[in-house]
Design a protein around this motif. Structure first.
Motif, PDB file in Angstrom:
ATOM      1  N   GLU A 145       0.832  -1.211   0.000  1.00 38.41           N
ATOM      2  CA  GLU A 145       0.000   0.000   0.000  1.00 38.41           C
ATOM      3  C   GLU A 145       0.861   1.254   0.000  1.00 38.41           C
ATOM      4  O   GLU A 145       0.480   2.297  -0.532  1.00 38.41           O
ATOM      5  CB  GLU A 145      -0.936  -0.015   1.200  1.00 38.41           C
ATOM      6  N   SER A 146       2.040   1.138   0.597  1.00 38.81           N
ATOM      7  CA  SER A 146       2.937   2.304   0.708  1.00 38.81           C
ATOM      8  C   SER A 146       3.465   2.786  -0.649  1.00 38.81           C
ATOM      9  O   SER A 146       3.974   3.907  -0.748  1.00 38.81           O
ATOM     10  CB  SER A 146       4.122   1.956   1.613  1.00 38.81           C
ATOM     11  N   VAL A 147       3.363   1.966  -1.687  1.00 36.08           N
ATOM     12  CA  VAL A 147       3.856   2.391  -3.007  1.00 36.08           C
ATOM     13  C   VAL A 147       2.712   2.608  -4.004  1.00 36.08           C
ATOM     14  O   VAL A 147       2.938   2.783  -5.199  1.00 36.08           O
ATOM     15  CB  VAL A 147       4.903   1.402  -3.587  1.00 36.08           C
ATOM     16  N   LEU A 153      -2.767   3.752  -8.452  1.00 40.62           N
ATOM     17  CA  LEU A 153      -1.715   3.235  -9.334  1.00 40.62           C
ATOM     18  C   LEU A 153      -0.386   3.125  -8.588  1.00 40.62           C
ATOM     19  O   LEU A 153      -0.123   3.890  -7.646  1.00 40.62           O
ATOM     20  CB  LEU A 153      -1.532   4.168 -10.542  1.00 40.62           C
ATOM     21  N   LEU A 154       0.426   2.177  -9.034  1.00 38.19           N
ATOM     22  CA  LEU A 154       1.770   2.060  -8.460  1.00 38.19           C
ATOM     23  C   LEU A 154       2.544   3.340  -8.770  1.00 38.19           C
ATOM     24  O   LEU A 154       2.475   3.867  -9.882  1.00 38.19           O
ATOM     25  CB  LEU A 154       2.499   0.854  -9.057  1.00 38.19           C
ATOM     26  N   ASN A 155       3.295   3.809  -7.779  1.00 41.07           N
ATOM     27  CA  ASN A 155       4.067   5.051  -7.923  1.00 41.07           C
ATOM     28  C   ASN A 155       5.558   4.703  -7.992  1.00 41.07           C
ATOM     29  O   ASN A 155       6.148   4.252  -7.003  1.00 41.07           O
ATOM     30  CB  ASN A 155       3.764   5.955  -6.720  1.00 41.07           C
ATOM     31  N   ILE A 156       6.146   4.924  -9.146  1.00 35.50           N
ATOM     32  CA  ILE A 156       7.541   4.520  -9.369  1.00 35.50           C
ATOM     33  C   ILE A 156       8.499   5.232  -8.412  1.00 35.50           C
ATOM     34  O   ILE A 156       9.507   4.659  -7.983  1.00 35.50           O
ATOM     35  CB  ILE A 156       7.935   4.749 -10.852  1.00 35.50           C
ATOM     36  N   CYS A 177       9.657  12.243 -13.293  1.00 36.68           N
ATOM     37  CA  CYS A 177       8.959  12.095 -14.576  1.00 36.68           C
ATOM     38  C   CYS A 177       9.284  13.322 -15.438  1.00 36.68           C
ATOM     39  O   CYS A 177       9.189  14.459 -14.969  1.00 36.68           O
ATOM     40  CB  CYS A 177       7.449  11.997 -14.329  1.00 36.68           C
ATOM     41  N   VAL A 178       9.663  13.093 -16.700  1.00 37.32           N
ATOM     42  CA  VAL A 178      10.036  14.218 -17.552  1.00 37.32           C
ATOM     43  C   VAL A 178       9.057  14.416 -18.714  1.00 37.32           C
ATOM     44  O   VAL A 178       9.227  15.340 -19.519  1.00 37.32           O
ATOM     45  CB  VAL A 178      11.480  14.051 -18.099  1.00 37.32           C
ATOM     46  N   GLY A 179       8.030  13.557 -18.797  1.00 35.03           N
ATOM     47  CA  GLY A 179       7.061  13.710 -19.874  1.00 35.03           C
ATOM     48  C   GLY A 179       6.056  12.583 -19.838  1.00 35.03           C
ATOM     49  O   GLY A 179       6.313  11.540 -19.245  1.00 35.03           O
ATOM     50  N   GLN A 180       4.903  12.794 -20.453  1.00 36.34           N
ATOM     51  CA  GLN A 180       3.851  11.788 -20.452  1.00 36.34           C
ATOM     52  C   GLN A 180       3.851  11.036 -21.774  1.00 36.34           C
ATOM     53  O   GLN A 180       3.756  11.669 -22.846  1.00 36.34           O
ATOM     54  CB  GLN A 180       2.498  12.478 -20.204  1.00 36.34           C
ATOM     55  N   ALA A 181       3.968   9.693 -21.693  1.00 33.53           N
ATOM     56  CA  ALA A 181       3.983   8.868 -22.893  1.00 33.53           C
ATOM     57  C   ALA A 181       2.624   8.904 -23.607  1.00 33.53           C
ATOM     58  O   ALA A 181       1.582   9.117 -22.971  1.00 33.53           O
ATOM     59  CB  ALA A 181       4.340   7.428 -22.536  1.00 33.53           C
ATOM     60  N   PHE A 182       2.638   8.690 -24.887  1.00 32.69           N
ATOM     61  CA  PHE A 182       1.446   8.733 -25.748  1.00 32.69           C
ATOM     62  C   PHE A 182       0.830  10.127 -25.782  1.00 32.69           C
ATOM     63  O   PHE A 182      -0.333  10.300 -26.117  1.00 32.69           O
ATOM     64  CB  PHE A 182       0.383   7.698 -25.301  1.00 32.69           C
TER      65      PHE A 182
END
Ligand SMILES: Cc1cc2nc3c(=O)[nH]c(=O)nc-3n(C[C@H](O)[C@H](O)[C@H](O)COP(=O)(O)O)c2cc1C
Length: 189
Positions: A145-147, A153-156, A177-182
């Motif tokens: 749960e901590s992640v 959603l899972l948080n990298i 994070c440097v950008g959003q894919a798609f």
């Protein structure tokens, strides 16, 4: 101009995967594998490549199951230990004080201390050369749960997964994070 570096296993980044198995006596084992990754979306699958010389190899062949834990910075030394020593020589869970947990879905254990685990049943085995690729169908992903963020959603950044540098053999951490894919690519249309 690019300089040739030869035919080598250089790829960036590679993950650090903790492959969990039971041996023929039911002893849990954990090995570190950087040669692996997601290989199919439907059914969801992950592949890991193991040398026959590893103790884990036969465990997967016999049990037709394995787990893949995501190695994290908090347990870096433990993860590395599992990549240096063999389960043939002793109990790596006991040596690292990691806690073995029996998967409820497949005949394999995982370490409680790694925050995310993929539970896999063996789907395909591919002989490649020195390494054999095991493709596992992911029957479930379990995360602490901590992640898991408020969005479910899972948080990298909370997982803090290790990245393996195939060139200098170092462990690295994940940055922001440097950008959003798609999405970001649409700016160029
Ligand atoms: C960072 C790292 C990555 C590794 N990746 C792999 C791999 O992808 N495949 C492999 O066969 N061995 C790999 N190894 C080596 C195994 O983890 C090592 O041989 C281990 O002792 C095998 O454990 P076992 O004999 O208990 O199965 C890696 C080791 C480290 C430190």
């Amino acid at each position: 101009m690019k300089k040739s570096l030869g035919a080598k296993t250089l790829l960036f980044p590679t993950p650090v995967l903790m492959v969990g198995t039971y041996d023929q006596n039911g002893k849990p084992n954990l090995m570190n594998a950087a040669w692996g990754g997601i290989c199919c979306s439907q059914p969801p699958c992950v592949a890991v490549s193991l040398r026959k010389a590893t103790y884990s190899y036969n465990c997967i062949v016999e049990r037709k199951a394995f787990t893949v834990g995501i190695a994290c910075e908090r347990k870096m030394a433990e993860a590395d230990y599992c990549g240096i020593y063999s389960g043939r020589e002793g109990d790596k869970f006991a040596a690292t004080r990691l806690t073995p947990v029996r998967s409820s879905l497949v005949d394999a254990p995982y370490a409680e201390e790694f925050p995310v685990v993929l539970e896999c049943r063996l789907l395909h085995t591919l002989e490649i050369g020195l390494h054999t690729q095991f493709v596992g169908e992911i029957l479930d992903v379990k995360g602490d749960e901590s992640v898991i963020g408020e969005d479910g959603l899972l948080n990298i950044l909370k997982i803090q997964p290790l990245i393996f540098d195939t060139s200098r053999k170092g462990y690295h951490s994940v940055g922001p994070c440097v950008g959003q894919a798609f999405s970001i690519g649409k700016e160029l249309k």
